[in-house]
Design a protein around this motif. Structure first.
Motif, PDB file in Angstrom:
ATOM      1  N   VAL A  72       0.217   3.477  -3.356  1.00 45.47           N
ATOM      2  CA  VAL A  72      -0.905   4.404  -3.215  1.00 45.47           C
ATOM      3  C   VAL A  72      -0.421   5.791  -2.808  1.00 45.47           C
ATOM      4  O   VAL A  72       0.403   5.938  -1.912  1.00 45.47           O
TER       5      VAL A  72
ATOM      6  N   HIS B 232       0.833  -1.209   0.000  1.00 43.87           N
ATOM      7  CA  HIS B 232       0.000   0.000   0.000  1.00 43.87           C
ATOM      8  C   HIS B 232       0.866   1.258   0.000  1.00 43.87           C
ATOM      9  O   HIS B 232       0.607   2.212  -0.737  1.00 43.87           O
TER      10      HIS B 232
ATOM     11  N   PRO C 261      -4.797   2.695   2.848  1.00 44.93           N
ATOM     12  CA  PRO C 261      -4.919   3.656   1.739  1.00 44.93           C
ATOM     13  C   PRO C 261      -5.720   4.897   2.131  1.00 44.93           C
ATOM     14  O   PRO C 261      -5.403   6.009   1.697  1.00 44.93           O
TER      15      PRO C 261
ATOM     16  N   VAL D  13      -8.868   3.780  -4.974  1.00 42.09           N
ATOM     17  CA  VAL D  13      -8.568   2.410  -4.537  1.00 42.09           C
ATOM     18  C   VAL D  13      -9.882   1.704  -4.252  1.00 42.09           C
ATOM     19  O   VAL D  13     -10.786   2.291  -3.645  1.00 42.09           O
TER      20      VAL D  13
END
Ligand SMILES: Cc1ncc(COP(=O)(O)O)c(C=O)c1O
Length: 375
Positions: free
Chosen positions: A100, A96, A120, A106
């Motif tokens: 991200v 993650h 996230p 997401v």
């Protein structure tokens, strides 16, 4: 960095050392070091390997021996596609962090391990939840997933086999999800920490890393391999993705313990024996749990196809937290409240503990339910 408290882990931390019978645990009943060494035929010789070991940082990305043993769990992976991490929890967090950014779109299935939506979200991503519903046997609705996808979707986080429901996506469904992700160029992170625990066959379903060129699979030693105490997991992914993860890993891991690395390799090299034990536990115990559910009028479920947990729906006018607290107080049995995983009205049971623990725990839950009166 602000992040939501991790519901399930907080519940476990609070009660797991205070209950008499733990039916909230998700690992296959953990092995002792002695059991592992006996399986590997190393009880008499293990010190020959350990005494000369220098307790330095070891191989930074994981030993070649371990990474080869991990790669062998997959159809199309080589050593260079494996990065060893601090548990599957460490592997997931790294993916993650590496993929991200603030503002990214997401998609995460729910229920699942909370990391997959709360991390996230904490980074500032726009997280959309894809609900796994009982009427679909807790499998994702692919039409709903398709409708959620955007050209900018960065990551789809799924979990197969699923915690807490024990649902299992087969290879065809995983390939369909890969096809949808490919259409928008999204990555898929598939948390496969329960892979190896299917109720039939050799216990393994296909891995996302083998099915999709932007597929990332995480897993570790805790569940099917029954060695949570090693705190060892891995990411399997295309090399550029692992290089991105390494940038973050240098800040928060350096390496895993070299004794843990050694024992994990030993366990994976003796995987047949480790899994024979694990399958005996998961398969016998699910049979026992199924018989119990059948006889309990207030309990309903979708029977798991894999994993170590089941989500039980209960017909009582109380919250899942009150249910679990009363059960703990009156009977010493620990379950996990559905509220901790955004599934109010349910409780999660972990059935891969010792068979006697399960049997005694279920008998006490029956006693608890009987006191609530018949329906
Ligand atoms: C879906 C899922 N992912 C990751 C983890 C963490 O596993 P590990 O003990 O390998 O860090 C768990 C633990 O319960 C889990 O259920």
């Amino acid at each position: 960095m602000q992040i939501k408290p991790f519901g399930v882990e907080m519940w476990m931390n609070e009660f797991e050392t205070r209950c008499e019978l733990n039916l909230a645990e998700t690992c296959v009943d953990s092995m002792t070091l002695g059991e592992l060494l006996d399986m590997a035929g190393q009880r008499a010789t293990v010190l020959d390997a350990l005494l000369p070991m220098r307790l330095g940082y070891g191989d930074i990305e994981g030993s070649a021996r371990l990474r080869d043993a991990v790669a062998a769990l997959y159809a199309k992976q080589a050593r260079e596609n494996v990065l060893v991490c601090h548990g599957t929890i460490g592997a997931n967090a790294l993916v993650h962090q590496a993929l991200v950014s603030r503002g990214d779109h997401v998609i995460a299935v729910v229920p699942t391990y909370q990391q997959h939506y709360s991390i996230p979200e904490s980074i500032g991503a726009e997280v959309e939840l894809l609900r796994l519903r009982e009427e679909h046997s807790f499998l994702p609705d692919l039409a709903a997933l398709k409708a959620m996808l955007r050209p900018t979707t960065k990551l789809i986080a799924i979990n197969n086999p699923n915690n807490p429901t024990g649902s299992l996506m087969d290879q065809a469904m995983l390939s369909e999800i890969a096809g949808l992700a490919r259409g928008v160029g999204a990555w898929i992170l598939c948390d496969e920490v329960y892979r190896g625990t299917d109720q039939t066959g050799d216990g393994y379903t296909a891995s996302m890393a083998d099915l999709y060129e932007q597929g990332i699979s995480t897993a570790g030693m805790s569940k099917a391999y029954s060695l949570a105490g090693l705190r060892l997991g891995w990411i399997v992914a295309p090399k550029p993705m692992l290089e991105a993860a390494m940038i973050h890993r240098d800040y928060n891991t350096i390496s895993v313990g070299c004794i843990d690395d050694y024992l994990a390799a030993l366990a994976l090299e003796n995987r047949d024996k480790v899994l024979t034990r694990a399958h005996r536990i998961t398969r016998d115990n699910l049979g026992i749990l199924a018989g119990w559910v059948e006889g309990e009028k207030r309990i309903g479920w979708v029977k798991p196809k894999s994993g170590t947990t089941a989500l039980l729906k209960y017909d009582l006018p109380m919250t899942s937290r009150d249910f679990c607290l009363a059960l703990l107080e009156q009977e010493g049995v620990m379950l996990c409240p559905g509220s901790a995983m955004d599934m109010e009205g349910t409780v999660r049971i972990g059935y891969a503990c010792g068979t006697e623990v399960l049997e005694q725990g279920l008998a006490r839950i029956s006693r608890f339910l009987a006191r609530k009166g018949n329906r």
